[in-house]
Design an enzyme around this catalytic site. Sequence first.
Site, PDB file in Angstrom:
ATOM      1  N   ARG A 210       0.832  -1.199   0.000  1.00  0.00           N
ATOM      2  CA  ARG A 210       0.000   0.000   0.000  1.00  0.00           C
ATOM      3  C   ARG A 210       0.875   1.261   0.000  1.00  0.00           C
ATOM      4  O   ARG A 210       0.602   2.212  -0.703  1.00  0.00           O
ATOM      5  CB  ARG A 210      -0.873  -0.046   1.250  1.00  0.00           C
ATOM      6  CG  ARG A 210      -1.982   0.953   1.254  1.00  0.00           C
ATOM      7  CD  ARG A 210      -2.747   0.858   2.557  1.00  0.00           C
ATOM      8  NE  ARG A 210      -3.374  -0.440   2.734  1.00  0.00           N
ATOM      9  CZ  ARG A 210      -3.671  -0.971   3.920  1.00  0.00           C
ATOM     10  NH1 ARG A 210      -3.341  -0.353   5.024  1.00  0.00           N
ATOM     11  NH2 ARG A 210      -4.265  -2.138   4.004  1.00  0.00           N
TER      12      ARG A 210
ATOM     13  N   LYS B 138       0.461 -19.283   6.076  1.00  0.00           N
ATOM     14  CA  LYS B 138      -0.481 -19.627   7.129  1.00  0.00           C
ATOM     15  C   LYS B 138      -0.846 -18.347   7.900  1.00  0.00           C
ATOM     16  O   LYS B 138      -0.081 -17.385   7.827  1.00  0.00           O
ATOM     17  CB  LYS B 138       0.124 -20.676   8.048  1.00  0.00           C
ATOM     18  CG  LYS B 138       1.116 -20.115   9.066  1.00  0.00           C
ATOM     19  CD  LYS B 138       1.341 -21.052  10.220  1.00  0.00           C
ATOM     20  CE  LYS B 138       1.929 -20.284  11.374  1.00  0.00           C
ATOM     21  NZ  LYS B 138       2.146 -21.027  12.571  1.00  0.00           N
TER      22      LYS B 138
ATOM     23  N   ASP C  67       3.882 -24.409   4.476  1.00  0.00           N
ATOM     24  CA  ASP C  67       3.993 -24.782   5.884  1.00  0.00           C
ATOM     25  C   ASP C  67       5.495 -24.940   6.092  1.00  0.00           C
ATOM     26  O   ASP C  67       6.089 -25.917   5.632  1.00  0.00           O
ATOM     27  CB  ASP C  67       3.270 -26.096   6.168  1.00  0.00           C
ATOM     28  CG  ASP C  67       3.290 -26.438   7.652  1.00  0.00           C
ATOM     29  OD1 ASP C  67       4.319 -26.153   8.312  1.00  0.00           O
ATOM     30  OD2 ASP C  67       2.297 -26.974   8.169  1.00  0.00           O
ATOM     31  N   HIS C  68       6.110 -23.953   6.734  1.00  0.00           N
ATOM     32  CA  HIS C  68       7.575 -23.923   6.705  1.00  0.00           C
ATOM     33  C   HIS C  68       8.207 -25.120   7.418  1.00  0.00           C
ATOM     34  O   HIS C  68       9.378 -25.409   7.216  1.00  0.00           O
ATOM     35  CB  HIS C  68       8.122 -22.595   7.229  1.00  0.00           C
ATOM     36  CG  HIS C  68       7.865 -22.344   8.665  1.00  0.00           C
ATOM     37  ND1 HIS C  68       6.815 -21.576   9.092  1.00  0.00           N
ATOM     38  CD2 HIS C  68       8.503 -22.760   9.764  1.00  0.00           C
ATOM     39  CE1 HIS C  68       6.827 -21.537  10.408  1.00  0.00           C
ATOM     40  NE2 HIS C  68       7.850 -22.244  10.843  1.00  0.00           N
TER      41      HIS C  68
ATOM     42  N   GLU D 198       8.302 -24.085  22.536  1.00  0.00           N
ATOM     43  CA  GLU D 198       8.955 -22.780  22.338  1.00  0.00           C
ATOM     44  C   GLU D 198       9.262 -22.178  23.699  1.00  0.00           C
ATOM     45  O   GLU D 198       8.479 -22.354  24.640  1.00  0.00           O
ATOM     46  CB  GLU D 198       8.021 -21.830  21.592  1.00  0.00           C
ATOM     47  CG  GLU D 198       7.657 -22.260  20.190  1.00  0.00           C
ATOM     48  CD  GLU D 198       6.628 -21.323  19.576  1.00  0.00           C
ATOM     49  OE1 GLU D 198       7.023 -20.463  18.788  1.00  0.00           O
ATOM     50  OE2 GLU D 198       5.450 -21.451  19.912  1.00  0.00           O
TER      51      GLU D 198
ATOM     52  N   HIS E 298       1.436 -27.504  11.533  1.00  0.00           N
ATOM     53  CA  HIS E 298       2.757 -28.130  11.655  1.00  0.00           C
ATOM     54  C   HIS E 298       2.690 -29.551  12.236  1.00  0.00           C
ATOM     55  O   HIS E 298       3.270 -30.490  11.698  1.00  0.00           O
ATOM     56  CB  HIS E 298       3.671 -27.291  12.539  1.00  0.00           C
ATOM     57  CG  HIS E 298       3.788 -25.861  12.112  1.00  0.00           C
ATOM     58  ND1 HIS E 298       3.838 -25.500  10.795  1.00  0.00           N
ATOM     59  CD2 HIS E 298       3.880 -24.713  12.817  1.00  0.00           C
ATOM     60  CE1 HIS E 298       3.959 -24.171  10.710  1.00  0.00           C
ATOM     61  NE2 HIS E 298       3.973 -23.679  11.929  1.00  0.00           N
TER      62      HIS E 298
END
Lengths: 281, 505
Positions: free
Chosen positions: B61, B164, B193-194, B232, B256
Amino acid sequence: MENAVTGQPPGRARTATVVAVGPSDRLGDVAEILSGGETSSALHLVRIAVDGGDPPPDRPDVVTIGGVRPEHVNNAIAAVRLSSLPTIVWWRGGRPEALDGVASLADRVVLDADDCWPLWARTPPLFEHTVLTDIRWARLTRWRAALAHVFDLPAVRGSADSFTRLSITAADPAVAGLFAGWLDASFGWQGRIVPEVTAASSGAPIESVKLESPSCHVELCLLPNSTCLSTEGRVGSAVVANRVISLGHQTLSTLLAEELRVRARDIAFERAAQSALTAKG
Amino acid sequence: MVPSENPLLDNLRIEPTPGATTLVIFGASGDLTRRKLLPALYSLSRGQRLPARFAVVGVARTATSDEQFRQQFHDSLQEFAKVDARSDEVVRSLQAQMYFVAGELDDPGLYARLAARLKEIGSEGVLYYLAIPPGVYGTVAEGLEKAGLAGTPEDGWRRLIVEKPFGTDLASAQSLNAQLHRHFTEDQIFRIDHYLGKETVQNLLVLRFANGMFEPIWNRRYIDHVQITAAETVGVERRASYYEGAGALRDMVQNHLMQLLSLVAMEPPTEFTASSVRDRKMDALLAVQPVVGGDEPPAVVRAQYREGWVAGAEVPAYRTEPGVAPDSKTETFVALRLKLDSWRWAGVPFYLRSGKRLPKRTTEIAIQFHRPPLQIFKRVSPTPLASDLLVINVQPDEGISLRFNAKIPGTRMQVAPVMMNFGYGTSFQGEVPEAYETLPLDAMLGDPTLFARHDFVEASWALITPINELWQKESGVPPTYQAGDWGPPEADALIAKDGRRWRTL
């Protein structure tokens, strides 16, 4: 890894035995060269001196064998190779005739001798037993890819049959011969185009490649910093490709690391070396 | 007549590169572009993986000139990529092929300007990367089609990568698929999907199907259960506005963890092709029994982290993080047990867990084997036998470990578990490519193997949505766990009910 902690993992899965064969003065830096390519941690390293001398000291985990008669190199390799993993011979020099015995035992041979021509002359029957290439071939990987990518463009590919002139500037005639041999074999020229090889002023193993036809011009050129390569493709007056690519690190460590990754027969090298030999006469 | 094959590609050590390609990044001013996509382009270029003719068009933008976009590329490399001075020329060469088109995504004028720019560049292939919120995927797809930029031209291709989250529940995923399918065919759409771009995840296929020794024991006769963990240490960071509406179940499990589960559980494909691999993964997912609505109470636990300590640092509770509602019910931890109704996996539970502010950052798949049927060392060895275990470590130290029992040297018969470790970092030289390098390149090459197919996404949402709906109906607050712990006691109870326990990682 399982409950990994920072630093060295508890164990390493080895991937190969690397046997460096050559005169003792060319074996002093084996571990260092392999470490530079980030390979040594998973390799079982062996040095075999074939000139009766003792190689300079190396890391304690490197196995060193001296005083081996050239014709018995394969015997020494048989004693130190690991049975379950590939054996890679890094040939840094020695009697060319000894190569036959080595090739029958090794899964992979990387030639890295100053005088490559007598070795290449022995290779055709050996290709059936082992995967064999020359370290010079790794120097050409990025050059070959750069040229191949230009030929991905249909406009350039359409001119492939009309090329009339190939000029190569190189400090190493064998590298130039290999590149020209690769093109000859790939395009099926069968000696129709005789490369014009000029000595490189920069001392770079290869400095530029020019392929020309009445309608198409493709040029690869080492930039002054020697770390990048410019590629340009022109069809008529239109520039169809023009970019700079990295040559990566061209140290012996990096080149060798690349060679160690190759485990399948390299037909392109085999044909290129044979074409180069034929052209040399 | 142009030869269809390029003879110079035979035995080229550098893998195939796509033909002339233009990458169009929607959301070019965003974080993903700066942190991941632009550095990935640089890495691909350094590795000589980009075609001889390659251009990038940024779309966003904010009014930005080509020159400013080129500077943004440079700045992004300085901050997020390992750029060495030797590659300055490479950077400059890439910059020269970077352009910018600014405009609102719902403005047809944007697409007209984009079409003009693409015509000027003249690439055979165009890859649109939608690094924008899913809410505007449909708008962009429609805008592209109306400008004649969606259909596959005779001498080229047009493809679309979407990020995602792909939907927030089954209905929204179906709607999103329908919107995209109105303008692009399924084989043009690449849902990223990394996790699938990670080396170990790909190696899972090699481990299972390139070795003769694992597949015969990869079933209920030999495997007791499977644990898949994605842990994590970080909290919600700057993603609170997204995460509040998502939670661990939708952020991690739906995509994942379901991908990992399907790779572990799938039957052998007949060949290594995108359709064969994705068909078998889909079969595995369809075998997963619904968690909600069966005879048993749902085997799923959610929780939210309280304040605590992670890696020696004090961290706040989820509800006091910036951007999080003080009465938020969003789960930051989820654990669940899945059962697969298949010949191979009947009776083998798959335990999945994922959470934030856990003690350690790790993602792994642990395959625990049955103990030997006869405990012949029970009388002579004072040490109890551990089960054999195969651990596939997805991150951060990609590798595979095998635990088995061995005799402790000495005059007594004592048995102890030992680990054999294979690590990518130590066993193979060279850098492991980032998922954001591998996956866009695959999309340029037209290989969808490592991307999620529409039916997989929907089947996964069909499993997850009822759990979320159940939670929405529940009154009261979710259980909590102290930051730095491995989840709440309820998660331990979930697996303990089956006589098992979570691995302490």
